[in-house]
Design an enzyme around this catalytic site. Structure first.
Site, PDB file in Angstrom:
ATOM      1  N   HIS B  23      22.471  20.745  -2.148  1.00 12.57           N
ATOM      2  CA  HIS B  23      21.632  21.211  -3.259  1.00 12.57           C
ATOM      3  C   HIS B  23      22.513  21.183  -4.504  1.00 12.57           C
ATOM      4  O   HIS B  23      23.560  21.822  -4.544  1.00 12.57           O
ATOM      5  CB  HIS B  23      21.081  22.616  -2.982  1.00 12.57           C
ATOM      6  CG  HIS B  23      20.157  22.638  -1.798  1.00 12.57           C
ATOM      7  ND1 HIS B  23      20.246  23.582  -0.798  1.00 12.57           N
ATOM      8  CD2 HIS B  23      19.134  21.808  -1.443  1.00 12.57           C
ATOM      9  CE1 HIS B  23      19.304  23.341   0.119  1.00 12.57           C
ATOM     10  NE2 HIS B  23      18.625  22.262  -0.257  1.00 12.57           N
ATOM     11  N   ARG B  65      18.433  21.408  -7.826  1.00 10.04           N
ATOM     12  CA  ARG B  65      18.445  21.473  -6.375  1.00 10.04           C
ATOM     13  C   ARG B  65      18.256  20.078  -5.771  1.00 10.04           C
ATOM     14  O   ARG B  65      18.949  19.700  -4.834  1.00 10.04           O
ATOM     15  CB  ARG B  65      17.340  22.417  -5.891  1.00 10.04           C
ATOM     16  CG  ARG B  65      17.299  22.624  -4.374  1.00 10.04           C
ATOM     17  CD  ARG B  65      16.252  23.657  -4.013  1.00 10.04           C
ATOM     18  NE  ARG B  65      16.054  23.828  -2.596  1.00 10.04           N
ATOM     19  CZ  ARG B  65      16.762  24.642  -1.805  1.00 10.04           C
ATOM     20  NH1 ARG B  65      17.744  25.355  -2.313  1.00 10.04           N
ATOM     21  NH2 ARG B  65      16.499  24.720  -0.509  1.00 10.04           N
ATOM     22  N   SER B 167      14.947  19.897   9.495  1.00 13.26           N
ATOM     23  CA  SER B 167      15.880  18.784   9.682  1.00 13.26           C
ATOM     24  C   SER B 167      16.924  18.766   8.589  1.00 13.26           C
ATOM     25  O   SER B 167      16.732  18.147   7.539  1.00 13.26           O
ATOM     26  CB  SER B 167      15.102  17.469   9.693  1.00 13.26           C
ATOM     27  OG  SER B 167      14.064  17.562  10.635  1.00 13.26           O
ATOM     28  N   GLU B 180      26.553  29.675   4.331  1.00 18.83           N
ATOM     29  CA  GLU B 180      25.682  30.165   3.261  1.00 18.83           C
ATOM     30  C   GLU B 180      26.331  31.421   2.683  1.00 18.83           C
ATOM     31  O   GLU B 180      26.490  32.409   3.397  1.00 18.83           O
ATOM     32  CB  GLU B 180      24.317  30.500   3.859  1.00 18.83           C
ATOM     33  CG  GLU B 180      23.250  30.854   2.856  1.00 18.83           C
ATOM     34  CD  GLU B 180      22.516  29.638   2.310  1.00 18.83           C
ATOM     35  OE1 GLU B 180      22.497  29.476   1.078  1.00 18.83           O
ATOM     36  OE2 GLU B 180      21.959  28.854   3.108  1.00 18.83           O
TER      37      GLU B 180
END
Lengths: 317, 315
Positions: B23, B65, B167, B180
């Protein structure tokens, strides 16, 4: 007689505008305006004690949840841009700025809105900051003083730019007494309930002040603490690629409006060195604002000052 | 008596990739990968081929993004097997390229490990994301990372949900791991978030190096949060949100949400309560990129996974 003991008589404020979505991804203002329009639908024009125009400044950017389409609209309200001829290749925001100037201005004329409250968010930890382009507007400074006494959940600070009106490039300079309400920290593209609530309260209190003022209340003068913009500081960058080589230092991050002294850490480089502040004591703000990376600004620096304002009362006809 | 028969022997993990910029506005990974592309000393390990890689360079250039479609949802079998055509969405084309370079997905030629670096506006702290509860290599790796990062907390999110699983870019590898770290606004680089991600990767690479050198990792258990359900915002008939995440829920990622707890606050001040029967553990609360995906937060349940001892298979 001290200036604050004097009483200045000023005209009533007849017309106010609240603008959101000047930057399309600063969401509190978008939803405050939307909520106000809903209130108007439900209660009619008596939703507020004075007539209020609500507007989404940059609807295309709001739809796409982006800061701007072609150009930052909040840099388009200086005289030069407002009077530039529009052609097919004019940026969307220049066109829209001129539309807004016709709707809410014209800037500098007696027909202009008495007050534009322009709503913004920042990723910086600035609490509630009221921004105005001049130090000499007593109406705006009285509203700031009122908000400072009434809002206690977050720090309320006043930021002044001190530029002549023709050079002032932001939307609120179209009106006679406008200011920006900047609330943070909030990521762009996110609406946080706590931040929304603060912004809504600030707008409601501003309307409240105007109503009280118009009804004859005397607002006592005094000193208002404000921060005057001095200059900006960029990130350390690689001289060839211009990419960042450091981030805001953890000891500076989130400390907007603290006092920066010589030797205080500014940046932590990716190789572990600390870059320190070497100049006269000043106050940083807009520390690590997402939208300012492309403007080459890591933070602004300001000088704390006291502005003295007289007591004010509405001029009776 | 030690249970020597219960050691799983796994292939050496020799080829490792580190993806940043899946992103284009999630700055920690982009900054780390660019730094390591210039100077890879910090990530070098004996016997390991480590490739730092910018997955979505066009999005990174614009600090958005994605260009046409979310790259991290684009690695579907349909997209990966679609023929090359004019006017294809940029990220679908890019997914095929990445699959060629680091896959093919599902084959023995695929990279052993891909770390995909992400940031979130949610208050998730440091989170490791797994896609399988039976990948022993990954389970042991996250166990190692959690221990090494302590007392800094590293939580594990498991997305194995048949409908909600997606996916991902990293799914091209045999052992995909998502990193993350938040909260961090899009387009912003926070020093503490950057350094956390950097440290997680250091420990992860150490683990792989130890594993490849023959170290045996004993059986372990890992606390995980398993994805259950996606919860959207209340919306009007035009699809616009009519409420915000409630202040009592905002920033409370991983904390229990019980029936009757405040969940949303409407713009005119009304509270909407959580009505679910069971206690859940919400995460990805108020992620900027998920408004368009109809997701205010994701609910999870707590689970303990057990992993066998592992060691590198002898040739």
């Amino acid at each position: 007689m001290k200036p604050s003991m004097a009483l200045a008589f000023l005209p009533a404020l007849a017309r106010m505008a609240v603008s959101g979505g000047t930057h399309g991804n600063e969401l509190s203002g978008v939803y405050v305006v939307q909520e106000m329009e809903q209130q108007r639908k439900e209660t009619g024009e008596h939703a507020w004690p004075i007539p209020i125009t609500t507007v989404l400044s940059n609807p295309r950017a709001v739809r796409e949840c982006r800061r701007y389409i072609d150009r930052d609209i909040n840099r388009c309200f200086n005289r030069a841009t407002l009077s530039s001829p529009i052609t097919d290749s004019s940026p969307y925001e220049v066109r829209r700025a001129q539309e807004l100037n016709n709707l809410l201005g014209p800037k500098g004329s007696t027909d202009a809105m008495d007050l534009i409250c322009d709503l913004h968010n920042t990723t910086a930890n600035m609490g509630l900051t009221l921004i105005h382009y001049t130090t000499s507007d007593w109406v705006t400074l009285h509203i700031c003083k009122y908000l400072q006494t009434k809002i206690t959940k977050v720090p309320v600070r006043v930021l002044v730019l001190d530029v002549p009106i023709s050079d002032a490039y932001s939307l609120e300079s179209v009106s006679k007494h406008g200011f920006s309400i900047e609330v943070g920290p909030q990521p762009h593209g996110v609406v946080r309930a706590d931040i929304y609530t603060i912004m809504k309260e600030a707008v409601d209190l501003t309307i409240d002040w105007i109503h009280k003022f118009n009804s004859g209340t005397v607002f006592e003068g005094g000193d208002v603490e404000a921060f005057k913009f001095i200059k900006s500081v960029d990130y350390p960058r690689d001289p060839e690629t211009r990419t960042l080589t450091a981030a805001i230092h953890p000891q500076l991050q989130d400390r907007d409006f603290c006092l920066l002294k010589r030797g205080d850490p500014l940046f932590l480089s990716f190789s572990g060195e600390t870059v320190k502040y070497e100049e006269e004591p000043l106050h940083p703000f807009f520390i690590n604002e997402a939208a300012y990376y492309e403007k080459e600004i890591a933070f602004h620096l300001g000088k704390k000052m006291m502005l003295t304002i007289p007591s004010v009362q509405v001029q009776k006809d | 008596m030690s249970s020597r028969t219960n050691v799983s022997c796994l292939h050496e993990a020799r080829r490792v990739a580190i993806f940043g910029g899946t992103h284009g506005n999630e700055m920690s990974g982009i900054t780390l990968v660019n730094m390591w592309k210039q100077n890879s000393a910090e990530i070098e390990r004996n016997g390991l081929l480590i490739k730092p890689f910018i997955s979505n360079p066009k999005a990174v250039e614009k600090c958005i993004r994605y260009i046409d479609t979310d790259l991290n949802r684009a690695f579907t079998p349909e997209n990966l097997s679609a023929p090359d055509v004019e006017g294809r969405l940029y990220e679908v084309q890019r997914a095929k390229e990445i699959n060629r370079m680091f896959g093919p997905k599902g084959s023995s030629d695929a990279y052993d490990v891909i770390f995909d670096l992400h940031n979130t506006t949610s208050n998730m702290g440091s989170t490791l994301i797994l896609e399988s509860s039976t990948d022993l290599f990954n389970l042991q790796m996250v166990h190692y990372i959690k221990k090494a990062m302590a007392p800094h907390t590293c939580l594990v999110l498991l997305n194995e949900h048949p409908q909600l699983k997606y996916s991902t870019t990293r799914s091209v590898a045999k052992h995909p791991i998502g990193l993350e770290v938040g909260p961090q606004p899009q387009g912003v680089l926070r020093s503490n978030v950057f350094e956390s991600m950097r440290t997680i990767l250091k420990h992860a690479l150490d683990f792989i190096e130890f594993f490849n050198s023959g170290v045996e990792f004993p059986p372990c258990t890992i606390d995980v949060f398993r994805v259950q359900e996606r919860m959207d915002y209340p919306r009007d008939t035009n699809g616009n949100i009519t409420a915000m995440v409630h202040p009592h829920l905002q920033d409370c990622d991983w904390e229990p949400l019980n029936r009757g707890d405040p969940m949303f606050l409407t713009f005119d001040g009304r509270t909407i309560l959580y009505e679910g029967a069971n206690t859940v553990y919400p995460t990805f609360i108020n992620e900027a990129a998920y408004y368009e995906k109809q997701q205010a937060f994701t609910t999870t349940c707590r689970e303990i996974l057990a992993a066998n001892a592992i060691r590198k298979a002898f040739k």
